[in-house]
Design an enzyme around this catalytic site. Structure first.
Site, short mmCIF file in Angstrom:
data_model
loop_
_atom_site.label_atom_id
_atom_site.label_comp_id
_atom_site.label_asym_id
_atom_site.label_seq_id
_atom_site.Cartn_x
_atom_site.Cartn_y
_atom_site.Cartn_z
N HIS A 1 0.82 -1.22 0.00
CA HIS A 1 0.00 0.00 0.00
C HIS A 1 0.85 1.27 0.00
O HIS A 1 0.43 2.30 -0.53
CB HIS A 1 -0.95 -0.01 1.20
CG HIS A 1 -2.12 -0.91 1.01
ND1 HIS A 1 -3.39 -0.62 1.45
CD2 HIS A 1 -2.23 -2.13 0.40
CE1 HIS A 1 -4.22 -1.60 1.14
NE2 HIS A 1 -3.53 -2.53 0.51
N TRP B 1 -8.08 -16.11 2.54
CA TRP B 1 -8.28 -16.56 1.17
C TRP B 1 -7.96 -18.05 1.00
O TRP B 1 -8.46 -18.68 0.08
CB TRP B 1 -7.39 -15.76 0.22
CG TRP B 1 -7.86 -14.37 -0.05
CD1 TRP B 1 -8.64 -13.96 -1.11
CD2 TRP B 1 -7.55 -13.19 0.69
NE1 TRP B 1 -8.84 -12.61 -1.05
CE2 TRP B 1 -8.18 -12.10 0.05
CE3 TRP B 1 -6.81 -12.93 1.85
CZ2 TRP B 1 -8.09 -10.78 0.51
CZ3 TRP B 1 -6.72 -11.63 2.32
CH2 TRP B 1 -7.36 -10.57 1.65
#
Length: 366
Positions: free
Chosen positions: A127, A266
């Site tokens: 990020h 995930w």
């Protein structure tokens, strides 16, 4: 030993069905921290009266400090008010010590998600770097502007204070490293220590002030489709293959309702870097999750995993899907392409004075 253990972990994961509840243990290796090779100490000089010579010396002192700040050079005032210059130019061994300190802290601090802070360090590096705009030359890892509001308050950066705080003891131990270099080095370290590919890295980033903060909206929105994904990544200069490889970082970590609004991991091994994200995306059946949160998908088999709308967009788009399928079949191809794309991501917009061939390759912990 470490590389053998990681290979064994990946081999086991390949043979583990999607219904497995396998959760690998976090690396527990311990090793002694290398002694720090210098101490950055400042002694304030005092004078009872001013004269032209001392005034001139002070001018040179502050000018020297301004120039040396980004190069690891330190100036001291001795007892006679004269200026002594001590220059420290960090090299590969010094950055290896920083790497080792991060790796040791990852091994010691296991009170976070699934036993490792590694995934959130990868997210911090991602990020901090993924705000780059090739048209304006703004954003990217050079600056570490997430230290400041409003960038630290952007919705996409929710929860990353945990990663920044985790690295503060490392910054205190090695005050000469910029936050920009520290955050990206930590991301490379986490990838390698969690069993991922080698991430060549080089220093050269300099921290900036709040004026360099980027506008909100430059990072991917998990609720969007393939058009949004391309808009975000093309702005940085990535192609479709690199986009898919970078999103493969979803092999690590989990989503949190109090941050992104989404919930769950995930895959079954959120602290081991593998190609399982792609295998599950292709082989598992995904259905809408019925809950009070934002739209997301859950696996039909165990109902314990999740995928984001942006993840499913990768198999709805013909061009993206061919790369997803290749990475699902070929872990080595994914590792190579991820390493190349992640190195590129970490270097976007950085005015390096070094060459690409000068990148460092760090030894992992044993």
């Amino acid at each position: 030993m470490a590389s053998a253990a990681r290979s064994a972990s990946r081999a086991f994961l390949r043979s583990t069905p999607t219904t497995s509840s396998f959760r690998p243990a976090v690396r527990a290796a311990r090793f002694a921290l290398p002694a720090q090779g210098f101490r950055a100490a400042g002694r304030r000089g005092y004078a009872s009266e001013a004269n032209s010579g001392k005034s001139s010396s002070n001018v040179f002192l502050w000018a020297g400090l301004a120039v040396a700040g980004g190069a690891g050079a330190y100036l001291y005032l001795n007892g006679s008010d004269s200026v002594t210059s001590k220059t420290f130019v960090p090299g590969k061994e010094d950055y290896q010590k920083v790497y080792d300190a991060i790796a040791r802290r990852l091994a010691d601090e296991t009170d976070y998600d699934d036993g490792s802070y590694g995934p959130v360090l990868v997210r911090l590096a991602w990020h901090a770097s993924g705000t780059y705009d090739k048209e304006t030359g703004t954003g990217g890892s050079n600056g570490a502007t997430m230290r400041f509001a409003p960038e630290s308050d952007h919705g996409a950066n929710a929860g990353l204070k945990i990663a920044r705080d985790f690295l503060e003891p490392i910054k205190a131990q090695f005050p000469w490293i910029s936050y920009s270099d520290l955050w990206t080095l930590a991301g490379a370290c986490a990838i390698q220590e969690l069993g991922g590919p080698t991430i060549p890295w080089r220093p050269g980033r300099q921290d900036k002030d709040v004026a360099a903060c980027t506008p909100d909206g430059r990072l991917p929105d998990a609720s969007k489709d393939q058009r949004h994904i391309r808009d975000i990544f093309y702005r940085m200069g990535f192609n479709d293959q690199e986009i898919v490889a970078l999103i493969g970082a979803h092999a690590l970590g989990r989503a949190h309702p109090d941050r992104s609004g989404y919930d769950g991991p995930w895959d079954f091994s959120p602290t081991v870097f593998t190609n399982e994200f792609f295998r599950l995306l292709v082989d598992e059946k995904w259905q809408n999750r019925k809950w009070n949160g934002p739209a997301q998908f859950t696996d039909k088999t165990t109902k314990t995993l999740m995928m984001l709308p942006a993840d499913l967009a990768l198999i709805k788009d013909k061009e993206f899907k061919k790369h997803v399928e290749r990475y699902a079949r070929d872990s080595d191809a994914f590792f190579k392409d991820f390493s190349d794309a992640f190195v590129k991501l970490l270097e976007l917009g950085v005015p390096f004075t070094s060459k690409a061939e000068d990148r460092y390759v760090f030894k992992t912990s044993e």
